[in-house]
Design a protein around this motif. Structure first.
Motif, mmCIF file in Angstrom:
data_model
loop_
_atom_site.group_PDB
_atom_site.id
_atom_site.type_symbol
_atom_site.label_atom_id
_atom_site.label_comp_id
_atom_site.label_asym_id
_atom_site.label_seq_id
_atom_site.Cartn_x
_atom_site.Cartn_y
_atom_site.Cartn_z
ATOM 1 N N ARG A 130 39.831 50.322 44.028
ATOM 2 C CA ARG A 130 39.560 50.689 42.813
ATOM 3 C C ARG A 130 41.020 51.310 42.305
ATOM 4 O O ARG A 130 41.095 52.435 42.712
ATOM 5 N N TYR A 223 38.630 52.011 35.897
ATOM 6 C CA TYR A 223 39.009 51.378 37.062
ATOM 7 C C TYR A 223 38.737 50.132 37.460
ATOM 8 O O TYR A 223 37.682 49.568 37.321
ATOM 9 N N THR A 225 38.382 46.621 39.466
ATOM 10 C CA THR A 225 38.011 46.475 40.908
ATOM 11 C C THR A 225 38.920 45.420 41.499
ATOM 12 O O THR A 225 38.805 44.188 40.844
#
Length: 308
Positions: A130, A223, A225
């Motif tokens: 992340r 964030y 991935t």
């Protein structure tokens, strides 16, 4: 004649007034229509841009793609990377340092050290990383700088409508909760009190669910991935397609390497299995000795002839 001229002038004047009145009404109607559909028009103008950015971006090799996202929208960024390295430990350590510098974290990591039974010598690793969405391109560039990126895929999902809908529902539930608390203080009968408390409990449950969904959206938006797959190899996969002679050369070299690896595997198997082989050899030798002795005894002691 004068009457005819006067009548013509009057008709012309009425016609001009009618035209001007119609134009004014049309302009007002258009203005009101523009004001009524201004939001829809804005959404339609933003739709092609959003749809273009939402499409997944796929590339092979070490090239990285920098994506400029439209502002004032909520995006979930997902990246799939497949890379090769000659030193898995050095690469994972370098990645850990980069992730820490960018303010990200490793959500999941698996390292596979190979298996003799699967005839696999080299190791591999898979990571779920992340990274702050603004720094996702920096991370992919770092991966491309320390490894051979075989494939890269970036997917952009626009969740603006879902986010706004959840936020509006949250505000409506908070307003209802405030009103219910006021009614709870004013309740005069037990029945009203129980009914208000039951509804208040349901509203609080829905409120917590909506707040939790917003927190999840915020985490996914803030964030990115990144699913990273790493293979440890001796040689990187060639980017260009080899010609005939290169394929013959590479195939011959690969056969020699396979022959050498097979010989090494056989030697390792013999050494590892030597205790079993010694016991097996001793058992076979004992059986052979017993068979030979039995044959010698039969030759030295022929069967006696029967008398009639």
């Amino acid at each position: 004649m004068k009457k005819n001229k006067l009548l013509c002038m009057l008709l012309t004047l009425l016609l001009v007034i009618g035209i001007l009145t119609g134009c004014g009404a049309a302009s007002k109607t258009a203005a009101s229509a523009n004001g009524a559909v201004s939001y829809d028009a804005a959404m339609q103008e933003a739709a092609p841009e959003a749809m273009a950015a939402e499409n997944s971006l796929t590339s092979s090799g070490s090239d990285t793609t920098t994506t400029i996202l439209p502002e004032n929208r909520k995006w979930i960024v997902t990246v799939n990377l497949s890379a090769e390295t000659e030193d898995l430990d050095a690469m994972t350590q370098s990645l850990q340092e980069t992730i820490s510098q960018l303010g990200g974290y490793v959500e999941d990591q698996t390292v596979y050290n190979g298996s003799a039974y699967a005839n696999r010598r080299y190791r591999s690793a898979s990571m779920t990383v992340r990274i702050p969405a603004d720094d996702v391109d920096k991370f992919t560039e770092e991966v491309a700088g320390i490894s051979n990126v075989v494939s890269q895929q970036k997917n952009l999902e626009d969740i603006t409508l879902q986010y706004v809908d959840t936020e509006s529902r949250l505000n409506a539930l908070e307003t209802e909760q405030t009103r219910l608390l006021e009614l709870l203080e004013q309740a005069e009968t037990t029945a009203d009190l129980l009914e208000i408390e039951a509804r208040l409990s349901e509203v609080r449950y829905q409120l917590e669910s909506a707040a939790s969904q917003l927190r999840l959206y915020d985490n996914q938006v803030d964030y990115a991935t990144i699913y990273l797959s790493i293979e440890e190899v001796q040689e990187y996969t060639p980017v260009e397609e080899p010609n005939l002679w290169e394929r013959i050369r590479d195939g011959f070299v690969s056969s020699l390497k396979g022959l050498g690896n097979g010989a090494v595997d056989l030697l390792v198997w013999v050494i590892v299995s030597s205790p079993y082989l010694v016991v097996l050899g001793a058992g076979i030798a004992l059986v052979v000795v017993l068979i030979r002795r039995s044959r010698k005894n039969k030759k030295s002691n022929p069967p006696a002839e029967t008398k009639e």
